[in-house]
Design an enzyme around this catalytic site. Sequence first.
Site, PDB file in Angstrom:
ATOM      1  N   LYS A   1      48.080 -16.202 136.138  1.00  0.00           N
ATOM      2  CA  LYS A   1      48.125 -16.286 134.677  1.00  0.00           C
ATOM      3  C   LYS A   1      46.720 -16.513 134.134  1.00  0.00           C
ATOM      4  CE  LYS A   1      49.135 -21.266 134.618  1.00  0.00           C
ATOM      5  NZ  LYS A   1      50.050 -22.312 134.115  1.00  0.00           N
TER       6      LYS A   1
ATOM      7  N   TYR B   1      18.907 -24.307 117.131  1.00  0.00           N
ATOM      8  CA  TYR B   1      19.449 -24.761 115.862  1.00  0.00           C
ATOM      9  C   TYR B   1      19.314 -26.278 115.719  1.00  0.00           C
ATOM     10  CZ  TYR B   1      21.703 -20.221 115.135  1.00  0.00           C
ATOM     11  OH  TYR B   1      21.976 -18.889 114.939  1.00  0.00           O
TER      12      TYR B   1
END
Length: 815
Positions: free
Chosen positions: A484, A710
């Site tokens: 999965k 940033y």
Amino acid sequence: MNLPLHKITSILNAEYFGNTSDAIIENISIDSRSLQNGPQTLFFALVGRNNDAHLYIKDLIAKGVHSFVVTYIPEGLEGKANFLIVENTLNALQQIAAYYRKLFAFPVIGLTGSNGKTIVKEWLNFLLSPDYNIIRSPKSYNSQVGVPLSVLGINEHHNLGVFEAGISTIAEMEKLEKIIQPTIGILTNIGSAHDEGFANLEEKIKEKMLLFNYAEVVIYQKNNDVEQFISSKTKTISWSFTDTTATVFVSKKEHTHEQTLIQYTYEGNISTLKIPFVDDASVENVISCLLVLLYLEYDAKTIQSRIELLYPIEMRLKVKKGINNCSLIDDSYSSDFQSLKIALDFLESQKQHQKKTVVLSDIFQSGLSNEVLYSKVSELIVSNKICRFIGIGETISTLKTKLPNAVFFKDTNEFLLYLDQLNFENETILIKGARSFQFEEIVAALAEKTHETVLEINLNAISHNFNFFKSKLKVNTKMMAMVKAFGYGSGGFEIAKLLEHHKVDYLGVAFADEGISLKMAGIKLPIMVLNPENTSFPAIIQHQLEPEIYSLKGLNAFLKIAEHKKLKDFPIHIKLDTGMHRLGFEANTIDDLIATLKGNQTVKVKSILSHLATSDDLQHKNFVQYQINLFEKLSSKLMNELQITPILHILNTSGISNFPQAQYDMVRLGIGLYGVSNDSEEQRHLENVGTLKSIISQIRTIQSGESVGYGRRFMANRESRIATIPIGYADGIARSWGNGIGFVTIKNKKAPILGSVCMDMLMVDVTEIACKEGDAVVIFGESPTVNYIAEKLHTIPYEILTSISQRVKRVFYRE
């Protein structure tokens, strides 16, 4: 542009020192490294916190630049150039751009928002270009510097502008509004990007809406928080999925495999539109474009014919490894004059070889005549010292007489036919073409058959780990392998195929679409769907998947479909809740479950299962034993009452090792297959499966006191070498892994991550590492391991693995 220097001096109210005030300025520059700087260039010496462009003026004069906007004249340069002295050079750049914008009266679309600005801008350019000569922001030039540079690209042949404006804090948008002066305003999605610059969402919206103070119309998704900042005198065109009072009400939205169908109401008319995207963000961005077309009075047929041709936008120039030791700069979906100038500067900054080659298609929407346009292109090619030029297209061939070392092809196919004869090697190649030329085929042909950022999957290691856990099982115990979440982020089909080779008994997936993909790819193993939605039951039946049933509602829904299809003994798996309290039948529902199943021949209970909540923590072994005992009790009751002998299973990876007495008939191997264990002793016996790799895109040297990234969250306390790696949080690297907490491995040495992890890249300290651009970088694998990262981030290895984006290429190999 074409302005005399004395006029610019007057506009800026600058103090002039020089002797050629009648010089004509054709080019504005802020980049001292650009090879496009020349006699007709006016250079603005911008001053930042860590950089002062005045320091480069002496070199620029030596290279032929004669005119400068400065705050002071550097010592020794008096009388050697034209100097326009101002208080602030950035303000001056914005001032000249605002003046220049007023020289043109055509409509201008201004865009702002948190997300989607660049995409909507590029799509509008595509949709409107058949009818307009459009000037637009190159790439994402939307900053305090980028916006004026974009607007200064306007010429007299343009009749529509499309510019985006990005801000990160207050008191910025007013300046950009004066430069863009939009007549049509578009507000795209308002999200959390750059939230740190604002006190709250209201302040952020208020600041962004300043762009539209004098716009004729504002286009936006209907929102009360937005509307309070729109002038009552401004016309609005809003859209909504839920509010019928919106100008355009989207009443229906249906997804197919590759497109979205919407139904919308505008001015009393109901129309449908096919959108060639299925993700919500793209659909919303297309709706913004739709409203512009409606405002400009395009008919429904034209709107549909153009929108169905929209395509994904590549947001950045990409550097790739090419064949024969070449470097490729991929700009294969864009061909306009403004972005060519940017791409050539990028080529110069990214070149890894002395030899520079440009592959360029015909250029569209320049606003210039072909003669003027290609004369300017030839000047750019010459000034950028391009060693080899390859033109593709009917029109660009006019450069034959202007460029000595050039070859031309009528189309991309002809170029590819002669590819081997062009002998590409040891050169940096800029590939730049309009979308219609399909230059992605050229990129594919010239690219080295690897990827910059890849997740390498060692199939040998998967085999080893599979056999390791299998050795812990009794001879007759079956094995279900969990694939999965795209194989815990590693890749589904390739691993499933390997497990099929190892004769695993079952595969487990979370949702039906994962199982369908495996079946469609040819996997023959039985596949159990652990979390099936009721709506997926028909597809599960069609593809012969086997659903886990965990509620009476789900069971009755499945039985109804099974009876309708006249199924017999279709395999289902009954999930019991023994204490996890997530999914499953509880003890008080067992009697109803038995009553529903007794005598029913449409389905067959193939297995009964439950899930352990604390199998990895032996401090809770008493609770695990409680779960096992309850599972024994409930499953026995089911088997006795229904007279069945299904497969029983409760153990996951940790349970296999810690509770071998509860193997029952089958176990479920999950993350252990991928080389991860919670037990340090067991971890030593497992092999690493996934290695996330990238490369160094660029290395720069910064001085003490300079910052990285940033927010300036890293400040250098010494001269440092900083490497930029092209992988970021959009690829699945947690932002919390930055700021010195995490590291990558380069040349077997740790390189700490500096500052914030960006969307598409991160920066690391390589001061003590002998490395170069293009060298390999290990993001995780042997070091750091996913276990180590999970521990430092206070999470679990599952999250680290499954977070790796699908845009990261998976490369499978055997040693």
